[in-house]
Scaffold this motif. Structure first.
Motif, PDB file in Angstrom:
ATOM      1  N   ILE A 196      38.739  37.241  52.262  1.00  0.00           N
ATOM      2  CA  ILE A 196      39.890  37.338  51.380  1.00  0.00           C
ATOM      3  C   ILE A 196      41.073  36.714  52.085  1.00  0.00           C
ATOM      4  O   ILE A 196      41.364  37.034  53.242  1.00  0.00           O
ATOM      5  N   GLY A 197      41.719  35.797  51.389  1.00  0.00           N
ATOM      6  CA  GLY A 197      42.805  35.037  52.001  1.00  0.00           C
ATOM      7  C   GLY A 197      44.097  35.827  52.077  1.00  0.00           C
ATOM      8  O   GLY A 197      44.266  36.843  51.394  1.00  0.00           O
ATOM      9  N   ASP A 198      45.014  35.341  52.887  1.00  0.00           N
ATOM     10  CA  ASP A 198      46.325  35.947  53.045  1.00  0.00           C
ATOM     11  C   ASP A 198      47.071  35.909  51.712  1.00  0.00           C
ATOM     12  O   ASP A 198      47.198  34.857  51.101  1.00  0.00           O
ATOM     13  N   GLY A 199      47.515  37.059  51.244  1.00  0.00           N
ATOM     14  CA  GLY A 199      48.285  37.113  50.012  1.00  0.00           C
ATOM     15  C   GLY A 199      47.474  36.963  48.748  1.00  0.00           C
ATOM     16  O   GLY A 199      48.017  36.811  47.666  1.00  0.00           O
ATOM     17  N   GLU A 200      46.180  37.020  48.878  1.00  0.00           N
ATOM     18  CA  GLU A 200      45.336  36.822  47.711  1.00  0.00           C
ATOM     19  C   GLU A 200      45.211  38.111  46.901  1.00  0.00           C
ATOM     20  O   GLU A 200      45.288  39.204  47.450  1.00  0.00           O
ATOM     21  N   PHE A 201      45.051  37.974  45.602  1.00  0.00           N
ATOM     22  CA  PHE A 201      44.796  39.119  44.727  1.00  0.00           C
ATOM     23  C   PHE A 201      43.341  39.036  44.283  1.00  0.00           C
ATOM     24  O   PHE A 201      42.976  38.187  43.475  1.00  0.00           O
ATOM     25  N   VAL A 202      42.525  39.902  44.856  1.00  0.00           N
ATOM     26  CA  VAL A 202      41.095  39.860  44.564  1.00  0.00           C
ATOM     27  C   VAL A 202      40.736  41.064  43.711  1.00  0.00           C
ATOM     28  O   VAL A 202      41.106  42.193  44.025  1.00  0.00           O
ATOM     29  N   VAL A 203      40.053  40.827  42.607  1.00  0.00           N
ATOM     30  CA  VAL A 203      39.643  41.916  41.727  1.00  0.00           C
ATOM     31  C   VAL A 203      38.135  42.075  41.810  1.00  0.00           C
ATOM     32  O   VAL A 203      37.395  41.094  41.726  1.00  0.00           O
ATOM     33  N   MET A 204      37.703  43.310  42.006  1.00  0.00           N
ATOM     34  CA  MET A 204      36.265  43.574  42.043  1.00  0.00           C
ATOM     35  C   MET A 204      35.860  44.238  40.737  1.00  0.00           C
ATOM     36  O   MET A 204      36.454  45.227  40.318  1.00  0.00           O
ATOM     37  N   VAL A 205      34.850  43.662  40.106  1.00  0.00           N
ATOM     38  CA  VAL A 205      34.333  44.250  38.878  1.00  0.00           C
ATOM     39  C   VAL A 205      32.825  44.425  39.029  1.00  0.00           C
ATOM     40  O   VAL A 205      32.210  43.888  39.953  1.00  0.00           O
ATOM     41  N   GLY A 206      32.272  45.166  38.115  1.00  0.00           N
ATOM     42  CA  GLY A 206      30.833  45.401  38.141  1.00  0.00           C
ATOM     43  C   GLY A 206      30.541  46.671  37.378  1.00  0.00           C
ATOM     44  O   GLY A 206      31.436  47.477  37.140  1.00  0.00           O
ATOM     45  N   HIS A 220      37.528  48.354  35.775  1.00  0.00           N
ATOM     46  CA  HIS A 220      36.506  48.231  34.748  1.00  0.00           C
ATOM     47  C   HIS A 220      36.984  47.314  33.637  1.00  0.00           C
ATOM     48  O   HIS A 220      36.226  46.918  32.779  1.00  0.00           O
ATOM     49  N   ASP A 221      38.285  47.061  33.674  1.00  0.00           N
ATOM     50  CA  ASP A 221      38.932  46.424  32.541  1.00  0.00           C
ATOM     51  C   ASP A 221      38.901  44.907  32.701  1.00  0.00           C
ATOM     52  O   ASP A 221      39.457  44.346  33.635  1.00  0.00           O
ATOM     53  N   GLN A 222      38.237  44.246  31.768  1.00  0.00           N
ATOM     54  CA  GLN A 222      38.085  42.797  31.856  1.00  0.00           C
ATOM     55  C   GLN A 222      39.409  42.077  31.791  1.00  0.00           C
ATOM     56  O   GLN A 222      39.621  41.087  32.478  1.00  0.00           O
ATOM     57  N   THR A 223      40.301  42.604  30.934  1.00  0.00           N
ATOM     58  CA  THR A 223      41.598  41.945  30.794  1.00  0.00           C
ATOM     59  C   THR A 223      42.324  41.971  32.124  1.00  0.00           C
ATOM     60  O   THR A 223      42.911  40.973  32.543  1.00  0.00           O
ATOM     61  N   GLU A 224      42.312  43.141  32.784  1.00  0.00           N
ATOM     62  CA  GLU A 224      42.953  43.228  34.092  1.00  0.00           C
ATOM     63  C   GLU A 224      42.345  42.209  35.046  1.00  0.00           C
ATOM     64  O   GLU A 224      43.049  41.485  35.748  1.00  0.00           O
ATOM     65  N   ALA A 225      41.032  42.160  35.058  1.00  0.00           N
ATOM     66  CA  ALA A 225      40.365  41.246  35.984  1.00  0.00           C
ATOM     67  C   ALA A 225      40.762  39.803  35.686  1.00  0.00           C
ATOM     68  O   ALA A 225      41.161  39.053  36.575  1.00  0.00           O
ATOM     69  N   ALA A 241      43.651  38.463  38.609  1.00  0.00           N
ATOM     70  CA  ALA A 241      42.960  38.026  39.814  1.00  0.00           C
ATOM     71  C   ALA A 241      43.260  36.590  40.192  1.00  0.00           C
ATOM     72  O   ALA A 241      43.383  35.716  39.330  1.00  0.00           O
ATOM     73  N   ASP A 242      43.404  36.339  41.497  1.00  0.00           N
ATOM     74  CA  ASP A 242      43.257  34.982  41.999  1.00  0.00           C
ATOM     75  C   ASP A 242      41.771  34.664  42.029  1.00  0.00           C
ATOM     76  O   ASP A 242      41.338  33.601  41.632  1.00  0.00           O
ATOM     77  N   ARG A 243      41.031  35.658  42.508  1.00  0.00           N
ATOM     78  CA  ARG A 243      39.577  35.518  42.492  1.00  0.00           C
ATOM     79  C   ARG A 243      38.952  36.825  42.048  1.00  0.00           C
ATOM     80  O   ARG A 243      39.443  37.910  42.371  1.00  0.00           O
ATOM     81  N   ILE A 244      37.849  36.719  41.325  1.00  0.00           N
ATOM     82  CA  ILE A 244      37.107  37.891  40.893  1.00  0.00           C
ATOM     83  C   ILE A 244      35.825  37.970  41.715  1.00  0.00           C
ATOM     84  O   ILE A 244      35.182  36.948  41.975  1.00  0.00           O
ATOM     85  N   GLU A 269      27.369  39.322  43.231  1.00  0.00           N
ATOM     86  CA  GLU A 269      26.683  38.364  42.371  1.00  0.00           C
ATOM     87  C   GLU A 269      27.371  37.007  42.448  1.00  0.00           C
ATOM     88  O   GLU A 269      26.728  35.975  42.545  1.00  0.00           O
ATOM     89  N   GLN A 270      28.698  37.040  42.357  1.00  0.00           N
ATOM     90  CA  GLN A 270      29.440  35.779  42.369  1.00  0.00           C
ATOM     91  C   GLN A 270      30.908  36.048  42.672  1.00  0.00           C
ATOM     92  O   GLN A 270      31.433  37.104  42.339  1.00  0.00           O
ATOM     93  N   VAL A 271      31.527  35.082  43.324  1.00  0.00           N
ATOM     94  CA  VAL A 271      32.960  35.160  43.613  1.00  0.00           C
ATOM     95  C   VAL A 271      33.595  33.882  43.111  1.00  0.00           C
ATOM     96  O   VAL A 271      33.044  32.797  43.325  1.00  0.00           O
ATOM     97  N   GLY A 272      34.724  33.999  42.435  1.00  0.00           N
ATOM     98  CA  GLY A 272      35.373  32.781  41.980  1.00  0.00           C
ATOM     99  C   GLY A 272      36.615  33.103  41.182  1.00  0.00           C
ATOM    100  O   GLY A 272      36.925  34.264  40.922  1.00  0.00           O
ATOM    101  N   SER A 273      37.319  32.043  40.782  1.00  0.00           N
ATOM    102  CA  SER A 273      38.513  32.252  39.973  1.00  0.00           C
ATOM    103  C   SER A 273      38.066  32.779  38.612  1.00  0.00           C
ATOM    104  O   SER A 273      36.931  32.544  38.193  1.00  0.00           O
ATOM    105  N   PRO A 274      38.947  33.484  37.919  1.00  0.00           N
ATOM    106  CA  PRO A 274      38.547  34.060  36.629  1.00  0.00           C
ATOM    107  C   PRO A 274      37.965  33.025  35.679  1.00  0.00           C
ATOM    108  O   PRO A 274      36.908  33.247  35.078  1.00  0.00           O
ATOM    109  N   ARG A 275      38.642  31.876  35.562  1.00  0.00           N
ATOM    110  CA  ARG A 275      38.153  30.881  34.605  1.00  0.00           C
ATOM    111  C   ARG A 275      36.829  30.292  35.053  1.00  0.00           C
ATOM    112  O   ARG A 275      35.938  30.028  34.245  1.00  0.00           O
ATOM    113  N   ASP A 276      36.717  30.110  36.342  1.00  0.00           N
ATOM    114  CA  ASP A 276      35.478  29.569  36.874  1.00  0.00           C
ATOM    115  C   ASP A 276      34.308  30.496  36.560  1.00  0.00           C
ATOM    116  O   ASP A 276      33.248  30.057  36.111  1.00  0.00           O
TER     117      ASP A 276
END
Ligand SMILES: Nc1ncnc2c1ncn2[C@@H]1O[C@H](COP(=O)(O)OP(=O)(O)OP(=O)(O)O)[C@@H](O)[C@H]1O
Ligand SMILES: [Mg+2]
Lengths: 374, 274
Positions: free
Chosen positions: A26-36, A192-197, A201-204, A213-220
Motif C-alpha cells: 500500500i502506497g504512501d497516502g493511498e486509500f485502499v478499500v477491501m471488499v469481499g 460491504h458497500d459497493q458504492t463506498e468501494a 478507493a484509489d485501489r480496491i 482475488e484481485q487488486v486494482g483501481s475501481p474502474r479497472d
C-alpha cells in the motif's frame, strides 16, 4: 503518511485458515478499500495490521519498520470500529484525547490536538458531552476524531459507516474522502458497500476466503475483472452469466456458442491460464447495464420490474436462452435501463444485446476476454 | 377466559408473596417493638405493646459495647468486601480473556468450590487460623470471609465480563493501554453495577456471619456484632429488651443500605450484576 507492506501473512483460527498468505503493498497516502463476501477475512486482515490479531506467519511493515510483533499502540495505526467503540464513561474530548493521555502527552498539547481534530470534523460543540448523548453520525465522527488526534501513519476503518442510515452514509462518505485529501494519510478501509468501494478507493482489494482475488483501481476492477468471482462481486445487480461451449480458439480469437443466441466472437485478451480447446465449457458474462440496445434483440418475459427513479431493473426470463448463477432466479437475467422504463411484470419486452459486451471466462473462472468499452 | 386465569394466577402469587413477607416481617417488627419494652412488661406480657417509648434498653445494650462491636463489624465487612471485589474482579476478567478453554475449566472448578458448605470447612479453617496465630484478630475473619465470598463473586463478574464489548478493550489497546491499564481505566469504571451488586451481597453475608466469628473471636475487643450481642444474653440473663435493642442496632445499618441500594441487591440475585 506511510506505506504498508504485507508479505506472506497467514492467520489461523484453530484448524481454520482465515488468511492464506496475503501479499499487499500500500502506497504512501493511498486509500485502499477491501471488499469481499462476509467471512472472507477482511476484518481479520485489518486487525492483523492493527496488531489486534497475531499472525501465524508473514510480516507487516509500516513505513520501513517491521511491526509484526509490536503492540497496537506502537505501530502508528489508528482504527475506527463499526460500532464506534467510544468509552461511555468519558466525554467526547476525553475519548479523543485518551490515546495521547496514555502516551504521557501534556494536557495543553492534548487539548490542542483534540481541538484541531474537532474542528476538522465540526464536533466542537459536543466536546463536553457523553457519547450516549450523541447521534449515530456524531458518534462516528468522534470515533474518527479519536483516530485523527493520534496523528497515525495509517488509518484503519472496519465498516465505519454501516450503522448509519443511507443519507448520513452518503454524507460521511464524501466527508471521509475530503478528510483523506486533507490529511493526505494512508487509509485502509473495509466495507460491504459497493458504492463506498467504487467512489472512495484509489485501489480496491477483493478478498475471497482468506486470499486476495484481485487488486486494482475501481474502474479497472469493474471493467477488467480478473476472474468470474471479481466480475460477479463488483456490480449490483450482478453480471448475467451464460453457459457456452467454445467452437473455435484460433488466431487470438475465441468463439463461443450459446444455445439460443448467435455465436459470440471475442479477442483472446489473456493468454496465460489453461489451454483452450474447441469443445471446452466456458462462461459468458454480460453486465445488466450493457443490455438494452445492441446488435441483436431477444424477447424477455418480465417477472419483476423495479423502478428506482433514476434507473429501472427488470428481472425476467429470456425466451430462447438461459442464464446460470446471478442475482435473478434460475435461468433469469437482469436488465438495467439507465432511465425510467414503462414495463409491468408479466409483459414480454424486446431487449437489445450488443454482442461485443460479453466477457469470456474459462472453466477455471479466469477471464480470457474482456467486454468492449461502451 | 385468558384474562381470568391470569388474574387467578396473580392472585395466588400476590397471596403467597404477602404471606411470605408477613413471615419475614413479624420477627423484625417484634424485635423493634420489644426493644422499647421494660424488663418487667417483657415478663408480664411478652407480646403486648410497650407502655411508652422507652430508650433505656438501648442504653443498656450500648453500655455492653455495641458501639465497639459495630466498629469491628464495619472494619471486617469493609476489608473483606474490598478484598473480595478486587480479587474476584481481576480473576474473573482474566478467566474470561484466557485463550482456549483453560479459563472455562478453571471457572467450572470455582463454581464447584462454591458448592462446598461453609460449615464443612469450619473446623479446618479454625485450625489453620489458630495454627497461624491469627485467633482474636480481624485478619482471621477477613481471610476466610474473602475466601467464602470470592467464588460467588467470580461467578457474578464472569458473566458480566463475558458480555463486555471487546471493541472497547481493543480501542484501549490501540490507545496504548496495557492489559492492566485497560482493566483499571476502561473496564472497572464501567463495571459499577456489577461491583455494587457484589459488594452489597457480600456485605450482607459478612455482616451477619456468626459461627466462624464465634469460634475465632473470644476477646470482646474484637467481637463483631452478631457474637457481641450474645454477650447481652450472658450478662443480663433475663434482659430481653436489651438483646432486642442490640439486635435492632445491628440490623439498622444493613436495613439502611438495603433500602438505598435495593436495586443492586436484587440484580445480584436475579441478573448476575447486569
Ligand atoms: N476469533 C476468532 N476465532 C475463530 N474464528 C474466527 C475469529 N475471528 C474470525 N474468525 C473467522 O475468520 C473468518 C474471517 O472473519 P472476518 O471477521 O475477518 O470476516 P469479514 O470478512 O470481516 O466478514 P464480515 O464481512 O462479515 O465482517 C470467518 O470465517 C470467521 O468465522
Ligand atoms: Mg468484518
Amino acid at each position: 503518511m506511510s506505506t504498508v507492506e504485507i508479505s506472506g501473512l497467514v492467520k489461523n483460527f484453530g484448524a481454520f485458515q482465515a488468511l492464506k498468505s496475503i501479499d499487499l503493498s500500500i502506497g504512501d497516502g493511498e486509500f485502499v478499500v477491501m471488499v469481499g463476501p462476509s467471512g472472507c477475512g477482511k476484518s481479520t486482515l485489518l486487525r492483523a495490521i492493527a496488531g489486534l490479531e497475531m499472525p501465524d506467519d508473514g510480516m507487516i511493515m509500516v513505513g520501513d519498520r517491521d511491526v509484526t510483533f509490536e503492540e497496537p499502540a506502537d505501530r502508528g495505526v489508528a482504527m475506527v470500529f463499526q460500532n464506534y467503540a467510544l468509552y461511555p464513561h468519558m466525554t467526547v474530548a476525553g475519548n479523543m484525547g485518551f490515546g495521547l493521555k496514555m502516551a504521557g502527552i501534556a494536557k495543553d498539547a492534548i487539548a490542542d490536538a483534540v481541538q484541531r481534530a474537532s474542528d476538522i470534523l465540526s464536533i466542537g460543540d459536543h466536546l463536553h458531552k457523553q457519547p450516549k448523548a450523541l447521534s449515530g453520525g456524531q458518534k462516528q465522527r468522534v470515533a474518527i476524531g479519536r483516530a485523527i488526534t493520534r496523528q497515525p501513519k495509517v488509518f484503519l476503518f472496519d465498516e465505519p459507516l454501516s450503522n448509519l442510515d443511507a443519507a448520513l452514509r452518503t454524507r460521511m462518505r464524501v466527508e471521509l474522502g475530503r478528510l483523506h485529501n486533507e490529511l493526505n494519510a494512508t487509509m485502509i478501509y473495509v466495507t460491504h458497500d459497493q458504492t463506498e468501494a467504487m467512489t472512495m478507493a484509489d485501489r480496491i482489494v477483493v478478498l475471497s476466503s482468506g486470499a486476495i482475488e484481485q487488486v486494482g483501481s475501481p474502474r479497472d476492477l469493474y471493467n477488467r475483472p480478473g476472474n468470474l468471482f471479481v466480475a460477479g462481486f463488483l456490480g449490483s445487480p450482478k453480471m448475467n452469466v451464460l453457459q457456452a461451449t467454445l467452437v473455435s480458439a484460433t488466431d487470438g480469437e475465441l468463439t463461443a456458442s450459446v444455445a439460443g443466441l448467435p455465436d459470440i466472437t471475442r479477442p483472446l485478451d489473456v493468454t496465460e491460464g489453461r489451454e483452450l480447446a474447441v469443445g471446452d465449457k466456458v462462461l459468458l458474462g454480460i453486465r445488466p447495464e450493457a443490455l438494452g440496445e445492441g446488435d441483436i434483440s431477444f424477447n424477455l418475459k418480465a417477472r419483476v420490474v423495479e423502478n428506482l427513479g433514476r434507473e429501472t431493473l427488470i428481472y425476467g426470463t429470456p425466451e430462447n436462452f438461459r442464464s446460470c448463477d446471478g442475482d435473478a432466479e434460475d435461468g433469469d437475467i437482469v436488465v438495467q435501463y439507465p432511465r425510467q422504463y414503462d414495463a409491468a411484470a408479466g409483459q414480454t419486452l424486446t431487449v437489445g444485446m450488443p454482442l461485443d459486451a460479453f466477457y469470456i471466462f474459462d472453466s477455471d473462472g479466469r477471464t480470457r476476454s474482456f467486454a468492449a468499452a461502451h | 377466559m385468558e384474562q381470568r386465569r391470569f388474574k387467578a394466577t396473580s392472585l395466588v402469587l400476590y397471596g403467597f408473596t404477602g404471606l411470605w413477607s408477613l413471615m419475614v416481617l413479624i420477627p423484625i417488627a417484634y424485635m423493634i417493638m420489644a426493644a422499647f419494652k421494660t424488663k418487667r412488661s417483657m415478663f408480664i406480657d411478652p407480646i403486648g405493646w410497650p407502655d411508652a417509648l422507652n430508650w433505656e434498653s438501648f442504653e443498656r445494650a450500648w453500655g455492653v459495647g455495641v458501639g465497639g462491636f459495630m466498629i469491628n463489624s464495619v472494619l471486617v465487612t469493609f476489608l473483606s468486601v474490598v478484598v473480595i471485589v478486587i480479587f474476584s474482579g481481576m480473576a474473573a476478567y482474566a478467566l474470561t480473556r484466557m485463550p482456549g478453554r483453560s479459563g472455562q475449566i478453571i471457572y467450572l472448578l470455582i463454581v464447584a468450590g462454591f458448592a462446598i458448605p461453609v460449615q464443612a470447612v469450619l473446623v479446618p479453617v479454625f485450625q489453620i487460623m489458630s495454627g497461624a496465630g491469627f485467633l482474636n484478630s480481624r485478619l482471621a475473619l477477613v481471610l476466610p470471609y474473602a475466601a467464602y465470598g470470592i467464588p460467588f463473586t467470580v461467578i457474578l463478574f464472569y458473566a458480566f465480563f463475558l458480555d463486555f464489548p471487546r471493541e472497547l478493550e481493543e480501542a484501549a489497546r490501540l490507545d496504548g493501554c496495557t492489559r492492566f491499564q485497560t482493566f483499571l481505566r476502561v473496564i472497572l469504571p464501567l463495571s459499577g453495577p456489577a461491583i455494587a451488586s457484589a459488594a452489597i451481597f457480600q456485605s450482607v453475608f459478612i455482616w451477619n456471619e456468626f459461627i466462624l466469628a464465634l469460634l475465632i473471636l473470644t476477646k470482646p475487643a474484637f467481637k463483631t456484632l452478631p457474637v457481641g450481642i450474645l454477650e447481652l444474653q450472658g450478662e443480663f440473663t433475663s434482659d430481653w429488651p436489651a438483646v432486642m435493642a442490640g439486635l435492632t442496632l445491628a440490623t439498622l445499618p444493613l436495613l439502611l443500605i438495603f433500602v438505598l441500594a435495593q436495586k443492586y441487591f436484587v440484580r445480584s440475585l436475579a441478573g448476575l450484576g447486569k
